[in-house]
Structure formats: structure tokens, C-alpha cells
Scaffold this motif. Structure first.
Motif, PDB file in Angstrom:
ATOM      1  N   TYR A   1      43.434  70.015  23.450  1.00  0.00           N
ATOM      2  CA  TYR A   1      42.291  69.667  24.083  1.00  0.00           C
ATOM      3  C   TYR A   1      41.285  69.780  23.044  1.00  0.00           C
ATOM      4  O   TYR A   1      40.851  71.132  22.493  1.00  0.00           O
ATOM      5  CB  TYR A   1      41.804  70.103  25.508  1.00  0.00           C
TER       6      TYR A   1
ATOM      7  N   LYS B   1      42.807  62.685  24.937  1.00  0.00           N
ATOM      8  CA  LYS B   1      42.491  63.902  26.073  1.00  0.00           C
ATOM      9  C   LYS B   1      40.895  63.713  25.894  1.00  0.00           C
ATOM     10  O   LYS B   1      40.230  63.642  24.795  1.00  0.00           O
ATOM     11  CB  LYS B   1      42.937  65.005  25.486  1.00  0.00           C
TER      12      LYS B   1
ATOM     13  N   THR C   1      48.707  56.423  25.074  1.00  0.00           N
ATOM     14  CA  THR C   1      48.150  57.370  25.845  1.00  0.00           C
ATOM     15  C   THR C   1      46.726  57.537  25.377  1.00  0.00           C
ATOM     16  O   THR C   1      46.428  57.999  24.337  1.00  0.00           O
ATOM     17  CB  THR C   1      48.787  58.749  26.085  1.00  0.00           C
TER      18      THR C   1
ATOM     19  N   GLU D   1      42.154  62.200  32.759  1.00  0.00           N
ATOM     20  CA  GLU D   1      43.242  61.313  32.156  1.00  0.00           C
ATOM     21  C   GLU D   1      43.774  60.188  32.860  1.00  0.00           C
ATOM     22  O   GLU D   1      43.850  59.216  32.552  1.00  0.00           O
ATOM     23  CB  GLU D   1      44.092  62.164  31.325  1.00  0.00           C
TER      24      GLU D   1
ATOM     25  N   ALA E   1      40.851  68.060  33.927  1.00  0.00           N
ATOM     26  CA  ALA E   1      40.994  67.265  32.564  1.00  0.00           C
ATOM     27  C   ALA E   1      42.306  66.247  32.878  1.00  0.00           C
ATOM     28  O   ALA E   1      42.241  64.996  32.518  1.00  0.00           O
ATOM     29  CB  ALA E   1      41.451  68.001  31.631  1.00  0.00           C
ATOM     30  N   THR E   2      43.247  66.655  33.525  1.00  0.00           N
ATOM     31  CA  THR E   2      44.289  65.875  33.966  1.00  0.00           C
ATOM     32  C   THR E   2      44.024  64.817  34.824  1.00  0.00           C
ATOM     33  O   THR E   2      44.432  63.600  34.659  1.00  0.00           O
ATOM     34  CB  THR E   2      45.517  66.791  34.654  1.00  0.00           C
TER      35      THR E   2
END
Length: 299
Positions: free
Chosen positions: A51, A23, A20, A256, A252-253
Motif C-alpha cells: 500500500y 490500491k 485490478t 477496493e 482498505a480492502t
């Protein structure tokens, strides 16, 4: 056939189990009359969620010099970025993010969000607030013969105009420790508007007396921002840190999820392609061998 499966598996796993992406770093930019500690409640919550966070000191000397400074802070950080600006800090992230492809999202918290050619003064003229009668001007001198005018919030006005949903004991300390902003912070006109090219989120503080909530709504609608409204004074990040954190996490999500898990070019793509090609060749050879066996005459 078993050989084909064994060879093909690493290539498939490589493409399917890519680690992944890291962040994004959350950069929190405070506004006038405040300092970076105004973000403390938001910083704690973001860090608990894993984060990386930085809340730089905003010089509050003018839009051009301050945004240049914030841009230099961004240059010191590796990886993707989410910028969050409160009040005047919104003007800064709109300028500092321009031309920086690592900035994935912009978040405005009861903030200024000027278009090119606008400034804080021109926006407030269209959407008046109580701030105009709550400030006092103080001349200042600096090294090299520099001089100008600072704006302070009047101590007896700070609670009502700036932070009405905080205890008066807290706002008395805020009045004493406030950091003034030079008038150039609000008079210099924006030369760029990064929100035109970068996805944005906006928190409207419905009880804001510093920036008119209608101005905040206008800015958010114009930019097509993902918008939430809460019953808050101007300092929503202090009085409602959970709500502010939730909005930042949305941005932020999104940042990503917008990043590709497997690049179209580069070593990983080449490795996957090589594995697939090899598997195809071996599979073809296996099929050919099987076909020859089937064509053999029965003894």
C-alpha cells in the motif's frame, strides 16, 4: 461459427480481465502530543503489503486550520484514499474528508469523532478521563502578532495517562519530544461530520486513560462503525501496530472491493459493447447462411 468465436473472444476477455484497481493511498493523521513517527510500525506493515502510505505532519493549531491543511494534502494525492486518525486526528479526518469523493473509508484509532456542533471539550465533558488533570497550559506567541495557549502533557503523567503499555524509558523520551496542541484544537466545533456518509472503522482502546473508552464506544456506535476492542493504552498504533494495521487493511480492502471493475460508461464500456454488437451481427449472418444451405434441394 469459428469466426464468431474468434471475434467475440476479445470483447469477453476485455470485460473479464480488467486490471485490478490500484490500491488506495493510506493517509495516517497523528493526534496531539505526538508526531508522524508514532505511525512507524503501521507504515512498515502497510508498505510490506503493497500500500502507498503518507503520514503528514499535523500542525496542531486548531480544528479549522488543521483540517484545511490535511484536505490540501489529500488534493496532492491521486486515486482513492483511506484516512486514518488517531486521537485528535479523528476530528481532522472527519472534517477533511467531507465532500471528497475519493475518500472511501475512515478509520478511527482511539479517536475523537465529533458530530456537527461538537468538539473535543464537549465530548470529554460527557465522558471524563484522566487527561484533564494531566495537562499544563503554556502561552505562546507567533509571527504576525498571533498568540494563544498550548497544552502539554505533564512529564510525570505521560506514562500513566498516555502510554502505560510502553516502557518508561520510551515514555520519558516521548515526554521530552512531545508536540503540544493549541487549545483551539479541542474548543473549535465541528462544522461537518464525514463519517455520516463514508464507511468507518473504529479501534477502541480498552485501557485508554486519555479518551474514555466509553466515549470511543459511543462514537463508534453512533456512526455505525465496524468496531474492534483491544487491551491497549491510548497509543495503540505504537503498542499494538499489528492490530491497528489489521483494522486499516479491513477498511482498505472494503474500499477496493467497492470500486467497480468495469465502468458503465466510457471507452472500455463502448469497446465491450462494440465487440458484443459485432459478434451478434456475425452470429446472425452465420445462422442465416446455415439456414440457406439447409433449405437447398438435394441434387
Amino acid at each position: 461459427m469459428a469466426l464468431c468465436t474468434t471475434v467475440a473472444a476479445p470483447a469477453a476477455a476485455d470485460g473479464g480481465t480488467t486490471t485490478t484497481a490500484a490500491k488506495p493511498t493510506i493517509v495516517l493523521v497523528h493526534g496531539a502530543f505526538a508526531d508522524a513517527s508514532s505511525w512507524n510500525g503501521v507504515v512498515e506493515r502497510l508498505e510490506r503489503r503493497g500500500y502507498p502510505v503518507i503520514a503528514p505532519a499535523n500542525p496542531l493549531r486548531g480544528l479549522y486550520s488543521d483540517s484545511t491543511y490535511i484536505a490540501s494534502v489529500l488534493d496532492s494525492i491521486k486515486g482513492p484514499l483511506v484516512l486514518v486518525g488517531h486521537s485528535y486526528g479523528g476530528s481532522l479526518i472527519s472534517s477533511a474528508a467531507a465532500g471528497n469523493p475519493r475518500v472511501k473509508s475512515l478509520v478511527y484509532v482511539a479517536a475523537l469523532m465529533p458530530d456537527v456542533g461538537e468538539n473535543g471539550m464537549s465530548l470529554s465533558a460527557r465522558f471524563p478521563s484522566e487527561l484533564g488533570t494531566a495537562t499544563k497550559s503554556v502561552p505562546y506567541r507567533a509571527g504576525g502578532g498571533l498568540s494563544g495557549t498550548d497544552l502539554y502533557l505533564k512529564p510525570d503523567k505521560l506514562h500513566q495517562v498516555f502510554a502505560a503499555d510502553l516502557p518508561e524509558s520510551t515514555t520519558r523520551i516521548m515526554a521530552v519530544t512531545q508536540r503540544p496542541a493549541a487549545t483551539t484544537a479541542f474548543s473549535e466545533k465541528a462544522k461537518v461530520a464525514a463519517w455520516k456518509h463514508i464507511p468507518s472503522w473504529f479501534l477502541v482502546a480498552k485501557q485508554d486513560k486519555t479518551i474514555n473508552p466509553d466515549q470511543e464506544r459511543f462514537e463508534a456506535k453512533r456512526a455505525g462503525s465496524h468496531t474492534v476492542e483491544i487491551d491497549s493504552s491510548h497509543v495503540a498504533m505504537i503498542s499494538h501496530p499489528e492490530a491497528v494495521t489489521d483494522l486499516v487493511l479491513q477498511a482498505a480492502t472494503a474500499a477496493e472491493s467497492a470500486r467497480p471493475t468495469l465502468p458503465d460508461t466510457g471507452a472500455r464500456a463502448e469497446t465491450a459493447l462494440t465487440g458484443i454488437t459485432a459478434a451478434s451481427l456475425i452470429a446472425g449472418a452465420g445462422a442465416l447462411l446455415l439456414g440457406r444451405r439447409l433449405r437447398r434441394p438435394t441434387p
